[in-house]
Design a protein around this motif. Structure first.
Motif, PDB file in Angstrom:
ATOM      1  N   MET A 144     -16.074   7.875-134.854  1.00  0.00           N
ATOM      2  CA  MET A 144     -15.846   8.353-136.226  1.00  0.00           C
ATOM      3  C   MET A 144     -15.338   7.183-137.066  1.00  0.00           C
ATOM      4  O   MET A 144     -14.407   6.494-136.667  1.00  0.00           O
TER       5      MET A 144
ATOM      6  N   ASP B 279     -16.654  16.723-135.460  1.00  0.00           N
ATOM      7  CA  ASP B 279     -15.685  16.117-134.556  1.00  0.00           C
ATOM      8  C   ASP B 279     -14.465  17.012-134.345  1.00  0.00           C
ATOM      9  O   ASP B 279     -13.489  16.595-133.739  1.00  0.00           O
TER      10      ASP B 279
ATOM     11  N   ASP C  59     -11.034  16.374-126.119  1.00  0.00           N
ATOM     12  CA  ASP C  59     -10.862  14.931-125.941  1.00  0.00           C
ATOM     13  C   ASP C  59     -12.048  14.325-125.211  1.00  0.00           C
ATOM     14  O   ASP C  59     -12.484  13.220-125.534  1.00  0.00           O
TER      15      ASP C  59
ATOM     16  N   ASN D 103      -8.385   3.539-141.348  1.00  0.00           N
ATOM     17  CA  ASN D 103      -7.444   4.051-140.349  1.00  0.00           C
ATOM     18  C   ASN D 103      -7.323   3.170-139.123  1.00  0.00           C
ATOM     19  O   ASN D 103      -7.185   3.659-138.005  1.00  0.00           O
ATOM     20  N   LEU D 104      -7.341   1.868-139.329  1.00  0.00           N
ATOM     21  CA  LEU D 104      -6.965   0.979-138.230  1.00  0.00           C
ATOM     22  C   LEU D 104      -5.486   1.185-137.938  1.00  0.00           C
ATOM     23  O   LEU D 104      -4.737   1.638-138.796  1.00  0.00           O
TER      24      LEU D 104
ATOM     25  N   GLN E 259      -3.932   8.215-139.139  1.00  0.00           N
ATOM     26  CA  GLN E 259      -3.627   7.511-137.896  1.00  0.00           C
ATOM     27  C   GLN E 259      -3.801   8.437-136.695  1.00  0.00           C
ATOM     28  O   GLN E 259      -4.408   8.063-135.700  1.00  0.00           O
TER      29      GLN E 259
ATOM     30  N   ALA F  36      -7.643   2.451-126.893  1.00  0.00           N
ATOM     31  CA  ALA F  36      -8.254   3.697-126.423  1.00  0.00           C
ATOM     32  C   ALA F  36      -9.077   3.464-125.157  1.00  0.00           C
ATOM     33  O   ALA F  36      -9.130   4.314-124.271  1.00  0.00           O
TER      34      ALA F  36
ATOM     35  N   PHE G  59     -13.865   6.259-140.856  1.00  0.00           N
ATOM     36  CA  PHE G  59     -13.258   6.938-141.996  1.00  0.00           C
ATOM     37  C   PHE G  59     -13.385   6.119-143.270  1.00  0.00           C
ATOM     38  O   PHE G  59     -13.474   4.889-143.227  1.00  0.00           O
TER      39      PHE G  59
ATOM     40  N   ARG H 112     -16.503  16.339-140.649  1.00  0.00           N
ATOM     41  CA  ARG H 112     -15.244  16.477-139.912  1.00  0.00           C
ATOM     42  C   ARG H 112     -15.283  17.666-138.957  1.00  0.00           C
ATOM     43  O   ARG H 112     -14.604  17.660-137.930  1.00  0.00           O
TER      44      ARG H 112
ATOM     45  N   MET I  97     -15.864   2.321-127.474  1.00  0.00           N
ATOM     46  CA  MET I  97     -15.813   3.510-126.610  1.00  0.00           C
ATOM     47  C   MET I  97     -17.229   3.913-126.173  1.00  0.00           C
ATOM     48  O   MET I  97     -17.406   4.918-125.497  1.00  0.00           O
TER      49      MET I  97
ATOM     50  N   ARG J 128     -14.188  -0.749-133.264  1.00  0.00           N
ATOM     51  CA  ARG J 128     -13.275   0.038-132.446  1.00  0.00           C
ATOM     52  C   ARG J 128     -13.983   1.271-131.889  1.00  0.00           C
ATOM     53  O   ARG J 128     -13.847   1.598-130.710  1.00  0.00           O
ATOM     54  N   SER J 129     -14.750   1.950-132.755  1.00  0.00           N
ATOM     55  CA  SER J 129     -15.491   3.118-132.290  1.00  0.00           C
ATOM     56  C   SER J 129     -16.533   2.722-131.253  1.00  0.00           C
ATOM     57  O   SER J 129     -16.699   3.389-130.234  1.00  0.00           O
TER      58      SER J 129
ATOM     59  N   LEU K  78     -12.234  17.769-136.392  1.00  0.00           N
ATOM     60  CA  LEU K  78     -11.036  17.418-137.142  1.00  0.00           C
ATOM     61  C   LEU K  78     -10.687  18.572-138.078  1.00  0.00           C
ATOM     62  O   LEU K  78      -9.545  18.721-138.499  1.00  0.00           O
TER      63      LEU K  78
ATOM     64  N   ARG L 244     -15.035  14.155-127.590  1.00  0.00           N
ATOM     65  CA  ARG L 244     -14.814  13.152-128.628  1.00  0.00           C
ATOM     66  C   ARG L 244     -15.056  11.731-128.123  1.00  0.00           C
ATOM     67  O   ARG L 244     -15.361  10.836-128.899  1.00  0.00           O
ATOM     68  N   ARG L 245     -14.884  11.518-126.812  1.00  0.00           N
ATOM     69  CA  ARG L 245     -15.144  10.185-126.262  1.00  0.00           C
ATOM     70  C   ARG L 245     -16.571   9.750-126.538  1.00  0.00           C
ATOM     71  O   ARG L 245     -16.859   8.576-126.645  1.00  0.00           O
TER      72      ARG L 245
ATOM     73  N   LEU M 208     -10.832   8.898-131.070  1.00  0.00           N
ATOM     74  CA  LEU M 208     -11.132   7.954-129.993  1.00  0.00           C
ATOM     75  C   LEU M 208     -10.961   8.616-128.627  1.00  0.00           C
ATOM     76  O   LEU M 208     -11.110   7.962-127.601  1.00  0.00           O
ATOM     77  N   GLY M 209     -10.603   9.892-128.643  1.00  0.00           N
ATOM     78  CA  GLY M 209     -10.494  10.636-127.386  1.00  0.00           C
ATOM     79  C   GLY M 209      -9.084  10.719-126.837  1.00  0.00           C
ATOM     80  O   GLY M 209      -8.879  11.236-125.744  1.00  0.00           O
ATOM     81  N   MET M 210      -8.091  10.212-127.585  1.00  0.00           N
ATOM     82  CA  MET M 210      -6.714  10.311-127.080  1.00  0.00           C
ATOM     83  C   MET M 210      -6.214  11.738-127.189  1.00  0.00           C
ATOM     84  O   MET M 210      -6.556  12.454-128.141  1.00  0.00           O
TER      85      MET M 210
END
Lengths: 279, 264
Positions: free
Chosen positions: A89, A56, A81, A95-96, B161, A109, A91, A53, A161, A157-158, A58, A84-85, B168-170
């Protein structure tokens, strides 16, 4: 491969992280090369998730420096940001976004961050859903999927990007045993495609078969690391051996329950002391 | 004599039905229905209230309610975000506002807006006239309640969330707007419905601003009729008019919740 020969994907120097008085990471030096697959193993409480974490951001490191693809994450002025693009990540708890369909989970995103048009975002999303075997679930809501499907959707989803580095935080720990395989298959394919991956996991078979390097952490430090056959097959350190025997053969250890064979600090899980007394 | 379990259950159930029927019977037989219907159910008076009670009074009640709700929702969301802000003065101001306006009677706030603002700013007018004054006057109080509801809703959205959105970069703002707040609003639909129903009834306070024949709402209309005809029938009709608003509203919200249950 055409990766720039410059910096490693992840570079960590003397990383410390404390939560209040509790020091979770006690000076970590660590690297992940471009295209490398690194599995981080260790007992819970060892700090492996916190380490991931921190990469990233977090978690804000207490001290030390971290570079991702040559950009210093620990620079106070870093465009978090933007960095991170380039990092995906995954989890433990998926965390959808529950209020969006699977397809929109993959496009939101892309559209808001990368400013892609709807058509392009959906094309990329569908390609990635195909990659994880969920083509027919594009219009479903996350709650309608099984845990394994949710995790694969989260990976897609990841990937939408188009990250250079993927971080996995115990991606199969919340899954029913029979669903673990699907997710690991997707991850293995990803590794074969040359993705740089840092995976915190308890799946020793995956670490053995897929990882280029295995890192064993305990008590907030890296105890040993090396090729999987060395770390998993012939561990040098007593702590690694004790951990592996507990993970690979839990029933036997529980039966023997020899106190001098578990030199773990008390906060490490493994065999609860109570069990010994009640048996 | 010792009863077996099923006998005991049947006896208990029987007694409960008996009490229920007895209460209804007492009300039915003991009440003087003739006098009651003279006082509360005069058909000629009911007829005379239509169609004005619908075309003017009910319409205005709905408009005042929606205006106050919209104002309260927007302002309440701002207050909720201020309460969760990293900037300490925002938190202080929002907390103070919420404590103050939850404690003051809505009637008083409405009065202060209706008469205080025109005195303070003689050059300016509240846009929308009486409608604007009521929307703001009732909305200010509603915002204080809604702010706390919305804050709880935002905090009920799992931390993962926000983390997933950020990885995701937001930006924090984009993640809040597209991921967290939409989920928070789904969580707070039931308490916000409650607020909307309370506002429907609070809109009867509009009379303190001196409503005219065009801006009259249900309660004032009923009371004027009551004075006019010296009969309580208009109050009964007014009461039913409120139910005409609130009962379908509950249905709509129930549908909405069912639809969202899928996406949770």
């Amino acid at each position: 491969m055409t990766t720039t020969p410059s910096r490693p994907a992840v570079e960590i120097r003397d990383l410390h992280k404390s939560f209040g008085p509790l020091e979770v990471l006690k000076g970590i030096d660590f690297e992940v090369g471009q295209g490398e697959v690194v599995c981080v193993i260790g007992p819970s409480g060892s700090g492996k998730s916190t380490l991931l974490r921190c990469v990233d951001l977090l978690e804000e490191p207490t001290a030390g420096r971290i570079w991702v693809n040559g950009v210093e994450m620990t620079d106070p002025d870093v465009e978090v940001d933007a960095v991170r693009r380039g990092i995906g990540m995954v989890f433990q708890s998926f965390n959808l976004f529950p209020h969006l369909t699977v397809l929109n989970n993959l496009t939101i995103a892309q559209r808001r961050v990368l400013r892609r048009g709807r058509a392009e975002a959906e094309r990329i999303a569908r390609a990635n859903l195909e990659r994880v075997g969920l083509t027919d679930k594009a219009d479903a809501f996350p709650a309608q999927l099984s845990g394994g499907q949710q995790q694969r959707a989260a990976i897609a989803r990841s990937l939408s990007m188009e990250p250079k580095l993927m971080l996995f935080d115990e991606p199969t720990s919340a899954l029913d045993p029979e669903l673990v395989g699907d997710v690991l298959t997707v991850m293995r394919k990803l590794a074969e495609d040359g993705m740089t991956m840092m995976v915190v996991t308890h799946e020793m078979a995956f670490a053995r078969d897929v990882a280029d390097r295995v890192v064993f952490m305990d008590g907030g430090v890296v105890v040993e690391q090396g090729p999987p056959q060395e770390v998993l097959g012939a561990p040098k350190h007593e702590r690694t051996r004790a951990f592996l025997s507990r993970v690979l053969d839990p029933t036997r250890v529980a039966q023997l329950g020899l106190p001098d064979q578990s030199p773990e600090p008390p906060e490490a899980p493994g065999l609860p002391a109570d069990d010994r007394h009640t048996i | 004599m010792k009863l077996r379990r099923r006998q005991r259950e049947r006896l208990s159930l029987g007694i409960q039905y008996l009490v229920f029927i007895a209460v209804i019977a007492v009300v039915l037989f003991a009440a003087d229905w003739g006098r009651l219907s003279d006082a509360f159910f005069r058909v000629d008076i009911i007829r005379s209230m239509f169609p004005t009670i619908i075309t003017v009074a009910l319409r205005n009640t709905v408009l005042y309610t929606l205006g106050a709700f919209a104002f309260g929702l927007v302002f309440g969301t701002v207050l909720a975000l201020m309460r969760l802000s990293r900037v300490a003065p925002y938190r202080w101001v929002a907390t103070a506002y919420i404590e103050l306006f939850r404690g003051l009677p809505a009637l008083l706030v409405l009065f202060l807006v209706g008469y205080g603002i025109p005195i303070a700013f003689p050059e300016r007018e509240i846009p929308g006239g009486v409608f604007g004054s009521i929307a703001i006057g009732l909305g200010l109080t509603a915002a204080a309640y809604m702010a706390e509801t919305i804050r709880a809703g935002i905090q009920a959205v799992p931390k993962g969330q926000m983390e997933a959105a950020r990885t995701l970069g937001m930006s924090h703002f984009t993640a809040m707007r597209t991921i967290v707040i939409p989920q928070a609003f789904r969580i707070v639909i039931p308490p916000l419905t409650n607020e909307l129903i309370l506002l429907t009834k609070d809109s009867s306070l509009a009379y303190v601003l001196g409503v005219t024949a065009q801006t009259i709402e249900i309660t004032k209309f009923g009371r004027d009729m009551l004075n006019d005809r010296v009969n309580a029938t208009p109050l009964l009709v007014a009461g039913l008019a409120y139910l005409v608003i609130t009962l379908p509203l509950s249905q709509v919200v129930r549908r909405l919740e069912l639809r969202y249950a899928k996406a949770r």
